[in-house]
Design a protein around this motif. Structure first.
Motif, PDB file in Angstrom:
ATOM      1  N   UNK A 257       7.581  12.879 -21.046  1.00  0.00           N
ATOM      2  CA  UNK A 257       8.614  13.880 -21.334  1.00  0.00           C
ATOM      3  C   UNK A 257       8.028  15.043 -22.141  1.00  0.00           C
ATOM      4  N   UNK A 258       7.197  14.712 -23.133  1.00  0.00           N
ATOM      5  CA  UNK A 258       6.604  15.756 -23.969  1.00  0.00           C
ATOM      6  C   UNK A 258       5.658  16.624 -23.148  1.00  0.00           C
ATOM      7  N   UNK A 259       4.877  15.992 -22.279  1.00  0.00           N
ATOM      8  CA  UNK A 259       3.965  16.750 -21.425  1.00  0.00           C
ATOM      9  C   UNK A 259       4.749  17.705 -20.518  1.00  0.00           C
ATOM     10  N   UNK A 260       5.873  17.228 -19.995  1.00  0.00           N
ATOM     11  CA  UNK A 260       6.705  18.073 -19.159  1.00  0.00           C
ATOM     12  C   UNK A 260       7.262  19.247 -19.962  1.00  0.00           C
ATOM     13  N   UNK A 261       7.679  18.973 -21.197  1.00  0.00           N
ATOM     14  CA  UNK A 261       8.214  20.037 -22.034  1.00  0.00           C
ATOM     15  C   UNK A 261       7.149  21.081 -22.347  1.00  0.00           C
ATOM     16  N   UNK A 262       5.942  20.636 -22.648  1.00  0.00           N
ATOM     17  CA  UNK A 262       4.866  21.585 -22.923  1.00  0.00           C
ATOM     18  C   UNK A 262       4.560  22.434 -21.702  1.00  0.00           C
ATOM     19  N   UNK A 263       4.646  21.833 -20.519  1.00  0.00           N
ATOM     20  CA  UNK A 263       4.470  22.611 -19.290  1.00  0.00           C
ATOM     21  C   UNK A 263       5.574  23.653 -19.157  1.00  0.00           C
ATOM     22  N   UNK A 264       6.800  23.256 -19.498  1.00  0.00           N
ATOM     23  CA  UNK A 264       7.927  24.182 -19.397  1.00  0.00           C
ATOM     24  C   UNK A 264       7.795  25.330 -20.388  1.00  0.00           C
ATOM     25  N   UNK A 265       7.204  25.048 -21.547  1.00  0.00           N
ATOM     26  CA  UNK A 265       7.024  26.095 -22.541  1.00  0.00           C
ATOM     27  C   UNK A 265       6.018  27.145 -22.083  1.00  0.00           C
TER      28      UNK A 265
END
Length: 347
Positions: A257-265
């Protein structure tokens, strides 16, 4: 998504639900009936609590992960909590002091925005976001500072206090007096105009042969204005600070989830569009998980508030992004206070 009205819940259900949410926001872990039964405020047996939690699950407010007998609030449950149950207080004196200190010696507005975002990120343990004001710069002064016989530093001072520098090449044999003449002309004749308005006036003056400076200074004026107009569209509209806060110890079990969020950022333009939607209201807005398609995969929440310019119009948005288990009651007033502080600074 339709959220169940808080009035549809019994007093007992509201009490159990609030305690589940409070415990989840504090620990990030599923909450079991035995844990809640130990809280004297409830005075209910584990069996009674399980029955209430089952009802709340059927309402769509709680969910039970496969790996645990405990329950978590759903996004719908968090929305109900935020809208109908959360008690928001003023930011603490310590939080206010840190935010104000970040703005006390911030210099140009871009620096103030970046520092406020960093302070907000540190206090909330989230990533801080700020949408830079979308408006054309108003000219206050331009100065040409010679660096050598072939180069000059062009210093622009905008009406909002922002200061930017650019280096331009000079034609061979240019008289240094042309630099002074060009700067004096812009400051005296074009101050108070936007870059677009200033360039249009200079073109009209040159075409009508009414411009009261020599040709070398005319060229410097045109080039001095053009370097800011040409890169205006490339100016970053979003500042992000504190992404490392998203990789704390609690993220270890949820790295995908965190990796996905960092990608979204990294998709700053999409986040800018999301924050831009918060410009429409005067109050702080909360986007929880899949309520916004951009963060439907990472299940993240955004808390954002608009800030205003000297004329009272909304010029940008400041906020934070993090997991859905944010401490909403603390962070919402913190974001709101930061927006108010930026509005006072810009005025």
């Amino acid at each position: 998504m339709t959220t169940l009205p808080i009035t549809e819940l019994t007093t007992r259900a509201r009490d159990v639900f609030r305690m589940v949410v409070d415990a989840y926001l504090e620990t990030g872990q599923p909450v079991g009936s035995r844990t809640l039964s130990k809280l004297t405020a409830l005075n209910l047996s584990p069996a009674s609590i399980r029955n209430v939690m089952q009802d709340l699950e059927e309402f769509g407010l709680l969910a039970s992960p496969h790996t645990s007998a405990g329950r978590l609030p759903t996004e719908q449950g968090l929305r109900l909590f935020v809208d109908g149950m959360m008690q928001v207080a003023e930011p603490s004196a310590e939080d206010r002091a840190q935010i104000e200190a970040s703005l006390s010696d911030a210099g140009p507005i871009e620096s103030a925005l970046a520092q406020a975002t960093s302070a907000l990120s540190g206090l909330s343990a989230c990533a801080g976001l700020v949408l830079v004001p979308k408006h054309e710069r108003i000219l206050k002064q331009i100065a040409f500072v010679p660096l050598s016989a072939s180069q000059s530093l062009v210093v622009l001072v905008a009406g909002d206090g922002a200061v930017e520098n650019r280096v331009i090449d000079l034609p061979a044999g240019l008289n240094p007096s042309a630099l002074v003449e060009a700067g004096n002309y812009i400051t005296a004749m074009l101050a108070g105009l936007t870059l677009t308005e200033a360039m249009a006036r200079v073109r009209r003056e040159i075409e009508a042969e009414r411009i009261a400076i020599d040709r070398a200074a005319q060229d410097l004026v045109s080039r001095g204005l053009a370097i800011w107009s040409s890169d205006g569209a490339d100016r970053p509209v979003l500042i992000v600070r504190g992404q490392a806060n998203l990789l704390d110890d609690s993220a270890v079990g949820d790295l995908d989830r965190v990796r996905q969020l960092l990608d979204e950022l990294e998709t700053k333009q999409d986040i800018a569009h999301l924050l831009d939607s918060a410009r429409e209201g005067s109050a702080t807005r909360i986007f929880i998980g899949s309520e916004n398609k951009l963060f439907s995969l990472s299940g993240s929440s955004v808390i954002a508030a608009p800030y205003h310019g000297s004329d009272g119009r909304v010029v940008g948005v400041v906020g934070v992004i993090g997991p859905t288990r944010l401490n909403y009651a603390r962070i919402v007033p913190m974001v709101d206070f930061t927006a108010q502080s930026l509005s006072r600074l810009i005025r």
